[in-house]
Design a protein around this motif. Structure first.
Motif: not given
Length: 152
Positions: A61-70, A8-11
């Motif tokens: 903006y954040q709800f449209m684009y914020v992602s978890s990244a794995i 997992k690379i997102s916070s």
């Protein structure tokens, strides 16, 4: 990089921060409204309203684009809020751009879909005192891009 099953690379705090910010913005609305009703109209009210609208825009903006990244095997899996996860091969990773605000690093990333369209993602890394994590999504994404370039 591909030796690990999942990284997992997102916070881990992305969701907490996102929904905490939403709660804060929602609680601010009645406070601003009550303050504007109890006082005579002045320039400060306009300024407070503009700042509030800016915060609402930022939350949207954040709800449209914020992602978890794995990273899962040889794929980058990105999941936005309220949308299904998408998997991308490393050659589809765009160049990450970043900016820091206080202890949070915001990484914007454009990914190339199979139909050659692009999709925008926002990955957050928190370096706060109580975050207890030291993730660097920008560095990892750049490494994955270089793996792609060495294989080509």
């Amino acid at each position: 990089m591909t030796n690990y099953k999942e990284i997992k690379i997102s916070s881990n705090w992305t969701g907490v921060g996102l929904y905490g910010g939403l709660i804060l913005v929602l609680f601010m609305a009645p406070i601003i409204f009550a303050a504007s009703q109890s006082q005579e109209f002045h320039f400060g009210m306009i300024l407070a309203g503009l700042i509030y609208l800016g915060l609402v825009g930022l939350m949207i903006y954040q709800f449209m684009y914020v992602s978890s990244a794995i990273i899962s095997g040889d794929k980058l899996v990105l999941k936005k809020q309220f949308r299904p996860a998408k998997s991308y091969a490393f050659h589809q990773i765009g160049y990450p751009t970043t900016f820091n605000y206080k202890s949070t690093k915001y990484i914007t990333l454009e990914m190339t879909n199979d139909d050659h369209s692009t999709e925008k993602y926002l990955i957050l890394n928190s370096r706060g005192i109580f975050a207890f994590e030291n993730k660097d999504a920008e560095g990892v994404l750049k490494q994955l891009r270089s793996i792609k370039n060495h294989k080509s």
